[in-house]
Write a protein that holds these residues in place. Structure first.
Motif, short mmCIF file in Angstrom:
data_model
loop_
_atom_site.label_atom_id
_atom_site.label_comp_id
_atom_site.label_asym_id
_atom_site.label_seq_id
_atom_site.Cartn_x
_atom_site.Cartn_y
_atom_site.Cartn_z
N SER A 126 0.79 -0.99 0.26
CA SER A 126 -0.08 -0.74 -0.30
C SER A 126 0.40 0.87 0.16
CB SER A 126 -0.73 0.41 1.12
OG SER A 126 -0.23 0.59 1.99
N PRO A 127 0.37 2.94 -0.82
CA PRO A 127 1.22 4.03 -0.53
C PRO A 127 1.65 3.99 1.12
CG PRO A 127 -1.23 4.36 -1.04
CD PRO A 127 -1.07 2.61 -0.62
N THR A 128 1.11 3.93 2.37
CA THR A 128 2.12 3.88 3.20
C THR A 128 3.03 2.73 3.70
OG1 THR A 128 -0.48 4.35 3.91
CG2 THR A 128 1.14 3.97 5.94
N GLU A 129 2.68 1.40 3.40
CA GLU A 129 3.48 0.73 3.64
C GLU A 129 4.76 0.71 2.52
OE1 GLU A 129 0.95 -3.58 4.37
OE2 GLU A 129 1.50 -2.79 2.15
N GLU A 165 6.09 3.91 2.04
CA GLU A 165 6.38 4.73 2.69
C GLU A 165 7.87 4.49 3.89
OE1 GLU A 165 7.21 8.06 1.19
OE2 GLU A 165 5.88 7.70 -0.50
N LEU A 166 7.31 3.84 4.69
CA LEU A 166 7.93 3.24 5.85
C LEU A 166 8.05 2.23 5.80
CD1 LEU A 166 7.48 2.66 9.22
CD2 LEU A 166 5.78 0.96 8.75
N VAL A 173 7.12 9.61 8.22
CA VAL A 173 5.73 8.28 7.13
C VAL A 173 4.50 9.02 7.41
CG1 VAL A 173 4.83 6.33 6.65
CG2 VAL A 173 6.98 6.61 8.05
N TRP A 174 4.32 9.14 8.29
CA TRP A 174 2.49 10.18 9.31
C TRP A 174 2.68 11.55 8.51
CZ3 TRP A 174 3.63 4.42 10.02
CH2 TRP A 174 3.26 4.27 9.80
N PHE A 231 0.47 14.46 12.76
CA PHE A 231 -0.42 12.45 13.02
C PHE A 231 -0.35 13.09 14.33
CE2 PHE A 231 -0.61 8.36 14.25
CZ PHE A 231 -1.71 8.06 12.78
N TYR A 289 1.86 -1.63 10.78
CA TYR A 289 2.48 -1.63 9.64
C TYR A 289 3.91 -2.39 9.61
CZ TYR A 289 -0.72 1.28 7.30
OH TYR A 289 -2.10 1.95 6.77
#
Length: 228
Positions: free
Chosen positions: A158-161, A163-164, A185-186, A190, A200
């Motif tokens: 996913s996009p967040t995965e 970036e992380l 990341v967030w 946040f 995550y």
């Protein structure tokens, strides 16, 4: 460590000559183009001519301090990546630096390898075309495609995965706390729970087949570290 790209321009600004010399020699050896300045006023002239991709600014300088210089450089060049250096680990200073446009913040003393990792992280995020595809151990990262390969297999992220995992791999060998991860990341504003990081991390370990946590290690009370 990732190999630095040729043609990447770095501006170093610090009123301590021995720090300037140490960093300049190390970064030149990594293949960067480097210019230095002993104070903010000279840095403005150098930046106007040199057009750096990354500026590394000491906070405590006589005359124009690092905050003022950051604010000025940001008003002239929005794509510039800025890393602030300070001898004080004060939350207020860190927040002030981030608020006026700094991208990262390091407390002296720091290791050269950590600074190099943070420079490369800024380049990955803001100037991906300069680095192209980057290899880190079994990982291959292509930010233009937003794609990460592990042992030559494309990971479905996913996009967040994405970036992380990119943040963890770029900073491999460094211990990254939950607040640091949330910030990068967030975003520093946040408002959710820190436990989102654990969720995550668990997902990434499953996709990497990292059942024994040998790739993404947990350091209790400290954070996470990627070992390659």
């Amino acid at each position: 460590m990732m190999k630095a790209a040729q043609g990447v321009r770095l501006l170093l600004v610090d009123d301590e000559p021995h720090i300037l010399q140490f960093l300049e020699l190390g970064l030149l050896n990594e293949g960067f183009e480097v210019r230095t300045a002993p104070d903010g006023i000279i840095a403005i002239s150098v930046a106007a001519e040199f057009k750096p991709h990354v500026a590394i600014l000491d906070v405590m300088m006589p005359g124009m301090d690092g905050f003022e210089l950051c604010h000025y450089l940001r008003s002239e060049e929005t794509e510039l990546a800025v890393i602030m250096l300070t001898a004080k680990d004060e939350v207020d200073d860190r927040v002030k630096g981030l608020t006026i446009g700094a991208d990262d913040y390091m407390v002296k003393p720091f290791s050269f390898d950590e600074l190099l990792a943070r420079i490369q992280a800024r380049l990955r995020n803001q100037f991906p075309g300069l680095l192209g595809e980057v290899r880190c151990g079994p990982f291959r990262m292509d930010s233009r495609r937003k794609e990460i390969r592990f042992k030559e297999e494309v990971l479905e992220l996913s996009p967040t995965e994405y970036e992380l995992l990119q943040y963890l791999v770029i900073n491999h060998g460094l211990v990254l706390s939950k607040p640091m991860i949330l910030d990068k990341v967030w975003g520093y504003d946040f408002g959710g729970e820190e436990n989102i990081v654990e969720v995550y991390i668990r997902s990434l370990r499953e996709k990497l087949g990292d059942k024994e946590h040998r790739i993404i290690r947990t350091l209790r009370g400290a954070g996470y570290r990627v070992d390659l």
